[in-house]
Design an enzyme around this catalytic site. Structure first.
Site, PDB file in Angstrom:
ATOM      1  N   SER A  16     -14.449   1.506  -0.386  1.00 45.50           N
ATOM      2  CA  SER A  16     -15.166  -0.054   0.170  1.00 45.50           C
ATOM      3  C   SER A  16     -16.076   0.637   0.979  1.00 45.50           C
ATOM      4  O   SER A  16     -16.812   0.937   1.872  1.00 45.50           O
ATOM      5  CB  SER A  16     -14.317  -0.490   1.049  1.00 45.50           C
ATOM      6  OG  SER A  16     -13.658  -2.217  -0.088  1.00 45.50           O
ATOM      7  N   ASP A  84     -17.830  -5.544  -4.076  1.00 48.03           N
ATOM      8  CA  ASP A  84     -16.851  -5.530  -3.684  1.00 48.03           C
ATOM      9  C   ASP A  84     -15.785  -6.106  -3.992  1.00 48.03           C
ATOM     10  O   ASP A  84     -15.992  -7.582  -4.674  1.00 48.03           O
ATOM     11  CB  ASP A  84     -16.040  -5.382  -2.025  1.00 48.03           C
ATOM     12  CG  ASP A  84     -15.109  -3.989  -1.740  1.00 48.03           C
ATOM     13  OD1 ASP A  84     -15.130  -3.270  -2.193  1.00 48.03           O
ATOM     14  OD2 ASP A  84     -14.863  -4.344  -0.693  1.00 48.03           O
ATOM     15  N   GLU A  85     -14.771  -5.514  -4.735  1.00 50.76           N
ATOM     16  CA  GLU A  85     -13.413  -6.340  -5.354  1.00 50.76           C
ATOM     17  C   GLU A  85     -13.642  -7.055  -6.573  1.00 50.76           C
ATOM     18  O   GLU A  85     -13.852  -7.681  -6.884  1.00 50.76           O
ATOM     19  CB  GLU A  85     -12.743  -7.556  -4.450  1.00 50.76           C
ATOM     20  CG  GLU A  85     -12.618  -6.864  -2.766  1.00 50.76           C
ATOM     21  CD  GLU A  85     -11.418  -5.926  -3.316  1.00 50.76           C
ATOM     22  OE1 GLU A  85     -10.151  -5.753  -3.560  1.00 50.76           O
ATOM     23  OE2 GLU A  85     -11.259  -5.607  -1.726  1.00 50.76           O
ATOM     24  N   CYS A 182       4.113   9.105 -12.467  1.00 50.03           N
ATOM     25  CA  CYS A 182       5.134   8.007 -10.780  1.00 50.03           C
ATOM     26  C   CYS A 182       5.468   6.608 -11.461  1.00 50.03           C
ATOM     27  O   CYS A 182       6.096   6.460 -11.673  1.00 50.03           O
ATOM     28  CB  CYS A 182       5.006   8.656  -9.394  1.00 50.03           C
ATOM     29  SG  CYS A 182       5.116  10.379  -9.231  1.00 50.03           S
TER      30      CYS A 182
END
Length: 189
Positions: A16, A84-85, A182
């Site tokens: 963003s 965005d997104e 991880c």
């Protein structure tokens, strides 16, 4: 010739922030941009693109019914489209944005996640990886120091969530970035 760009990363990589910087650069030169974010993302209010650095600005929203091709080709003087997104785009919307870039000659830059908390692709991201003319990974790091490429969801107690709905809106309280090691070892909580 304009292109469709896809800038992806794990959580907390500055997607963003990058989008807002690009918008600023265009507008500083007197050019018009269109900013969009997913309507379902209400973390900082519906219709707001916000960076963890504290930068925030209003944007138009999209949902599964937004017709980008019709909406954007009707606008005059548009220099760039920033989304965005973008993982929440529908496959047809990605194709519409690809056509906007190539047929209306409007650069379109999408920022989003590549995969969900289970390591599965979002449909919008899968289609962006297929159709985008330019693909770039924005890098971030895991708590262990390696490059993070995965996302981990946690519950209210900070415990890792491995099953559930693909989409649960949340920020640092709900998601962490992790390297593949991880992610698979389960140490990324």
């Amino acid at each position: 010739m304009a292109k469709l760009f896809f800038r992806y990363s794990a959580m907390n990589a500055g997607k963003s922030t990058s989008l807002l910087q690009i918008a600023y650069n265009y507008e500083e030169q007197g050019q018009q941009v269109a900013l969009f974010t997913a309507q379902i993302d209400d973390r900082c209010g519906v219709g707001s693109i916000a960076s963890r650095l504290g930068i925030q600005r209003a944007a138009e929203t999209f949902d599964e019914h937004t017709d980008f091709e019709t909406l954007l080709t009707q606008r005059r003087g548009l220099a760039c489209v920033l989304i965005d997104e973008s993982q929440f785009l529908q496959p047809d919307q990605v194709r519409q944005l690809h056509r906007v870039a190539h047929m209306a000659n409007i650069p379109t830059i999408c920022f989003g996640l590549r995969s969900d908390f289970q390591g599965k692709p979002f449909p919008g991201s899968a289609h962006l990886l297929t159709l985008a003319d330019d693909i770039e990974e924005i890098k971030t790091i895991c708590a262990c120091g390696r490059k993070a490429t995965m996302n981990v969801r946690v519950d209210d107690n900070g415990q890792r969530v491995r099953e559930g709905e693909q989409v649960v809106i949340g920020g640092n309280d709900r998601y962490h970035q992790a390297c593949a090691r991880c992610f698979y070892e389960g140490a990324a909580t």
